[in-house]
Design a protein around this motif. Structure first.
Motif, PDB file in Angstrom:
ATOM      1  N   ALA A  40       0.837  -1.204   0.000  1.00  0.00           N
ATOM      2  CA  ALA A  40       0.000   0.000   0.000  1.00  0.00           C
ATOM      3  C   ALA A  40       0.872   1.254   0.000  1.00  0.00           C
ATOM      4  CB  ALA A  40      -0.913   0.001   1.225  1.00  0.00           C
ATOM      5  N   THR A  41       1.962   1.227   0.763  1.00  0.00           N
ATOM      6  CA  THR A  41       2.878   2.368   0.804  1.00  0.00           C
ATOM      7  C   THR A  41       3.557   2.550  -0.548  1.00  0.00           C
ATOM      8  OG1 THR A  41       3.302   1.997   3.151  1.00  0.00           O
ATOM      9  CG2 THR A  41       4.893   3.334   1.954  1.00  0.00           C
ATOM     10  N   ARG A  42       3.987   1.456  -1.144  1.00  0.00           N
ATOM     11  CA  ARG A  42       4.640   1.517  -2.452  1.00  0.00           C
ATOM     12  C   ARG A  42       3.701   2.128  -3.493  1.00  0.00           C
ATOM     13  NH1 ARG A  42       8.939  -1.507  -3.570  1.00  0.00           N
ATOM     14  NH2 ARG A  42       8.313  -3.075  -2.015  1.00  0.00           N
ATOM     15  N   ALA A  43       2.441   1.689  -3.474  1.00  0.00           N
ATOM     16  CA  ALA A  43       1.457   2.214  -4.424  1.00  0.00           C
ATOM     17  C   ALA A  43       1.227   3.705  -4.202  1.00  0.00           C
ATOM     18  CB  ALA A  43       0.148   1.444  -4.305  1.00  0.00           C
ATOM     19  N   ARG A  44       1.174   4.117  -2.930  1.00  0.00           N
ATOM     20  CA  ARG A  44       0.957   5.530  -2.612  1.00  0.00           C
ATOM     21  C   ARG A  44       2.121   6.396  -3.102  1.00  0.00           C
ATOM     22  NH1 ARG A  44      -0.022   4.690   2.337  1.00  0.00           N
ATOM     23  NH2 ARG A  44       1.681   5.729   3.451  1.00  0.00           N
ATOM     24  N   VAL A  45       3.335   5.897  -2.955  1.00  0.00           N
ATOM     25  CA  VAL A  45       4.514   6.633  -3.424  1.00  0.00           C
ATOM     26  C   VAL A  45       4.508   6.750  -4.939  1.00  0.00           C
ATOM     27  CG1 VAL A  45       7.024   6.544  -3.621  1.00  0.00           C
ATOM     28  CG2 VAL A  45       5.944   6.072  -1.417  1.00  0.00           C
ATOM     29  N   HIS A  46       4.203   5.655  -5.614  1.00  0.00           N
ATOM     30  CA  HIS A  46       4.166   5.691  -7.080  1.00  0.00           C
ATOM     31  C   HIS A  46       3.076   6.644  -7.579  1.00  0.00           C
ATOM     32  CE1 HIS A  46       7.125   2.733  -8.533  1.00  0.00           C
ATOM     33  NE2 HIS A  46       6.911   2.096  -7.379  1.00  0.00           N
ATOM     34  N   ASP A  47       1.942   6.645  -6.914  1.00  0.00           N
ATOM     35  CA  ASP A  47       0.864   7.570  -7.297  1.00  0.00           C
ATOM     36  C   ASP A  47       1.300   9.021  -7.120  1.00  0.00           C
ATOM     37  OD1 ASP A  47      -0.769   5.467  -7.923  1.00  0.00           O
ATOM     38  OD2 ASP A  47      -1.896   5.510  -6.028  1.00  0.00           O
ATOM     39  N   ALA A  48       1.961   9.313  -5.997  1.00  0.00           N
ATOM     40  CA  ALA A  48       2.423  10.678  -5.742  1.00  0.00           C
ATOM     41  C   ALA A  48       3.457  11.102  -6.770  1.00  0.00           C
ATOM     42  CB  ALA A  48       3.010  10.771  -4.328  1.00  0.00           C
ATOM     43  N   ALA A  49       4.390  10.207  -7.089  1.00  0.00           N
ATOM     44  CA  ALA A  49       5.419  10.530  -8.086  1.00  0.00           C
ATOM     45  C   ALA A  49       4.791  10.784  -9.450  1.00  0.00           C
ATOM     46  CB  ALA A  49       6.430   9.387  -8.158  1.00  0.00           C
ATOM     47  N   ARG A  50       3.772   9.979  -9.808  1.00  0.00           N
ATOM     48  CA  ARG A  50       3.109  10.174 -11.094  1.00  0.00           C
ATOM     49  C   ARG A  50       2.334  11.491 -11.113  1.00  0.00           C
ATOM     50  NH1 ARG A  50       0.241   6.070 -10.913  1.00  0.00           N
ATOM     51  NH2 ARG A  50      -1.676   7.094 -10.214  1.00  0.00           N
ATOM     52  N   ASP A  51       1.645  11.794 -10.053  1.00  0.00           N
ATOM     53  CA  ASP A  51       0.871  13.029  -9.997  1.00  0.00           C
ATOM     54  C   ASP A  51       1.755  14.264 -10.104  1.00  0.00           C
ATOM     55  OD1 ASP A  51      -1.359  11.475  -9.709  1.00  0.00           O
ATOM     56  OD2 ASP A  51      -1.541  11.767  -7.526  1.00  0.00           O
ATOM     57  N   LEU A  52       2.952  14.171  -9.526  1.00  0.00           N
ATOM     58  CA  LEU A  52       3.864  15.320  -9.523  1.00  0.00           C
ATOM     59  C   LEU A  52       4.833  15.314 -10.708  1.00  0.00           C
ATOM     60  CD1 LEU A  52       4.757  15.377  -5.707  1.00  0.00           C
ATOM     61  CD2 LEU A  52       3.288  16.992  -6.927  1.00  0.00           C
ATOM     62  N   HIS A  53       4.693  14.305 -11.586  1.00  0.00           N
ATOM     63  CA  HIS A  53       5.613  14.160 -12.731  1.00  0.00           C
ATOM     64  C   HIS A  53       7.062  14.134 -12.254  1.00  0.00           C
ATOM     65  CE1 HIS A  53       2.229  14.935 -15.431  1.00  0.00           C
ATOM     66  NE2 HIS A  53       1.929  15.981 -14.672  1.00  0.00           N
ATOM     67  N   TYR A  54       7.266  13.399 -11.161  1.00  0.00           N
ATOM     68  CA  TYR A  54       8.600  13.389 -10.560  1.00  0.00           C
ATOM     69  C   TYR A  54       9.566  12.553 -11.393  1.00  0.00           C
ATOM     70  CZ  TYR A  54      12.332  12.029  -7.328  1.00  0.00           C
ATOM     71  OH  TYR A  54      13.550  11.775  -6.753  1.00  0.00           O
ATOM     72  N   VAL A  55      10.740  13.115 -11.653  1.00  0.00           N
ATOM     73  CA  VAL A  55      11.831  12.412 -12.318  1.00  0.00           C
ATOM     74  C   VAL A  55      12.938  12.242 -11.291  1.00  0.00           C
ATOM     75  CG1 VAL A  55      13.542  12.447 -14.157  1.00  0.00           C
ATOM     76  CG2 VAL A  55      11.249  13.377 -14.559  1.00  0.00           C
ATOM     77  N   ALA A  56      13.315  11.005 -10.999  1.00  0.00           N
ATOM     78  CA  ALA A  56      14.287  10.747  -9.934  1.00  0.00           C
ATOM     79  C   ALA A  56      15.637  11.363 -10.247  1.00  0.00           C
ATOM     80  CB  ALA A  56      14.440   9.242  -9.724  1.00  0.00           C
ATOM     81  N   ASP A  57      16.218  11.991  -9.259  1.00  0.00           N
ATOM     82  CA  ASP A  57      17.578  12.506  -9.347  1.00  0.00           C
ATOM     83  C   ASP A  57      18.503  11.453  -8.751  1.00  0.00           C
ATOM     84  OD1 ASP A  57      19.961  13.875  -7.852  1.00  0.00           O
ATOM     85  OD2 ASP A  57      19.360  15.292  -9.409  1.00  0.00           O
ATOM     86  N   ALA A  58      19.439  10.971  -9.545  1.00  0.00           N
ATOM     87  CA  ALA A  58      20.288   9.862  -9.107  1.00  0.00           C
ATOM     88  C   ALA A  58      21.061  10.200  -7.841  1.00  0.00           C
ATOM     89  CB  ALA A  58      21.268   9.486 -10.222  1.00  0.00           C
TER      90      ALA A  58
END
Length: 345
Positions: A40-58
Motif C-alpha cells: 500500500a505504501t509503495r502504491a501511494r509513493v508511485h501515485d504521488a510521483a506520477r501526480d507530480l511528474h517526478y523524475v528521480a535525481d540519481a
C-alpha cells in the motif's frame, strides 16, 4: 498553465514524500522496488510521483538511500579474454538493475587484500564487490566477511563468502581422458601461472586432473611433457615448440587454455605438422574463436559466470540472498576437428 507544468516537472523527492505522507528514504526504496516496503505504501509513493511528474535525481536518491548504487569489480588484469567476458556478463545484469559498475585492477597477491578493508578508498565508493580471479583463499575471505560491503568471489570455491567456480580438476580430467580414449599415450600438458604474483589454484587443479586421467589408464607421467605456457598464445607457441622438437614428442597435447592452444596450432603449422593427423590438440575455455579453428575444448560458461555473480550480488543487496554459499557451474567436453585417433604410422 505552462508555469504549473514547469513547476511540476521540477518536483523533488521531498515533494513526493510530503504528498505520500512517508519519509524521503521510503520514497527512495519504493521507487527502486526495494524489499520491506508495504504494498500500500509503495502504491501511494508511485501515485504521488506520477501526480507530480517526478523524475528521480540519481544523486538525491543515493543520498536518501545511503547507497552508491554502484558495484565494484576487482580483477588482477582486465585485458584477458576471460576477464572481458566475465565483465560483459556482469554489465548485462547490472544494466537491467540500473546499477553502475566501477572496475579496478589489483595484483592477485595476499598483500592486495588490504584494499578490501573498511579504510580502502575503493570499498567506500561501492555497495558491494565482485572479485574476479583474485584467489583470496579462506583466510582472505574471512577478512572480507568482516567488511560491511558484501563480496561475491568468481573463479574460486569458498565456504566463508558467496562464490562461483567450475570444477577445474574435472575439466582437465575430461580433456585428458578424451585423448586417452582416442588411443594417445604420450600426452603433453601446456599450463602455467596466470601472473607471477597469482595465488591461483587453477593450474594446480588442472594439472591434478591431467595426472588423475593418466593414472586411471596407468600411463606414466613424463615431466618433459609438462611445459609452462603462461596462459598466452605466444607462451603456447614457445612451449609446444620445445615439446615437439624434443627427442620423444607427444602425439597429443592438452592446453590449460584455448589461447595457448592457438599458439600450438601456429607451431604445428611452422613445423609442417597437421592437426589432428600428426598431433591431436584440446584446449580449455571454448573461446569464441575455438569453433572457427575447429579446436576441441572444455567449455565453461564464462559470461554466464559474470551474469550469475551480478545476480547474486543484487539479491544479497535486496535482502534475498545469502552471504556465504558456493555455486558450482557446469562444464562440457566439446569435440571438434582438432582431435582424432592416434595414428598407427
Amino acid at each position: 498553465m505552462a508555469g504549473r507544468d514547469s513547476a511540476a516537472t521540477h518536483a523533488s523527492i521531498v515533494d513526493v514524500a510530503a504528498r505520500a505522507g512517508v519519509s524521503v528514504a521510503t520514497v527512495s526504496r519504493a521507487l527502486r522496488d526495494y524489499p520491506h516496503v508495504a504494498d500500500a505504501t509503495r502504491a501511494r509513493v508511485h501515485d504521488a510521483a506520477r501526480d507530480l511528474h517526478y523524475v528521480a535525481d540519481a544523486n538525491a536518491s543515493r543520498l536518501a538511500s545511503g547507497r552508491s548504487n554502484t558495484i565494484g569489480l576487482l580483477a588482477p588484469i582486465l585485458t584477458s579474454w576471460y576477464t572481458s567476458e566475465v565483465i560483459a556478463g556482469v554489465e548485462e545484469m547490472l544494466q537491467d538493475a540500473e546499477l553502475d559498475l566501477l572496475i579496478s585492477t589489483r595484483p592477485g597477491s595476499p598483500d592486495a587484500r588490504r584494499v578490501f578493508g573498511p579504510d580502502g578508498a575503493f570499498r567506500q565508493r561501492v555497495d558491494g564487490m565482485l572479485l574476479v580471479d583474485m584467489f583470496v583463499g579462506e583466510a582472505g575471505a574471512t577478512e572480507l566477511a568482516k567488511v560491511a560491503a558484501p563480496a561475491v568471489v568468481l573463479g574460486e570455491s569458498l565456504q566463508t563468502l558467496t562464490s562461483l567456480s567450475i570444477d577445474n580438476r574435472l575439466g582437465a580430467e575430461l580433456a585428458t581422458r578424451h585423448l586417452l580414449e582416442l588411443g594417445h599415450r604420450r600426452i603433453g600438458l601446456i599450463g602455467g601461472v596466470i601472473t607471477p604474483a597469482s595465488q591461483s589454484s587453477v593450474p594446480d587443479d588442472r594439472t591434478a586432473g591431467y595426472l588423475a586421467a593418466l593414472a586411471g589408464q596407468r600411463v606414466r607421467r613424463e615431466r618433459s611433457l609438462q611445459v609452462d605456457g603462461l596462459f598466452t598464445i605466444e607462451g603456447g607457441r614457445r612451449a609446444s615448440r620445445q615439446m615437439l622438437l624434443g627427442p620423444n614428442p607427444p602425439s597429443a597435447i592438452f592446453c590449460m587454455s584455448d589461447e595457448m592452444a592457438f599458439g600450438v596450432m601456429q607451431t604445428a603449422r611452422e613445423l609442417g605438422l597437421s592437426v589432428p593427423g600428426d598431433l591431436s590438440l584440446i584446449g580449455f575455455d571454448d573461446h569464441p574463436a575455438s569453433e572457427a579453428f575447429g579446436l576441441s575444448t572444455i567449455q565453461q560458461p564464462v559470461r554466464e559466470m559474470g551474469r550469475m555473480g551480478a545476480r547474486l550480488m543484487i539479491d544479497i543487496l535486496a535482502g534475498h540472498g545469502t552471504s556465504c554459499a558456493h555455486h558450482p557451474l557446469g562444464i562440457a567436453l566439446v569435440s571438434r576437428a582438432s582431435t582424432a585417433a592416434v595414428s598407427s604410422t
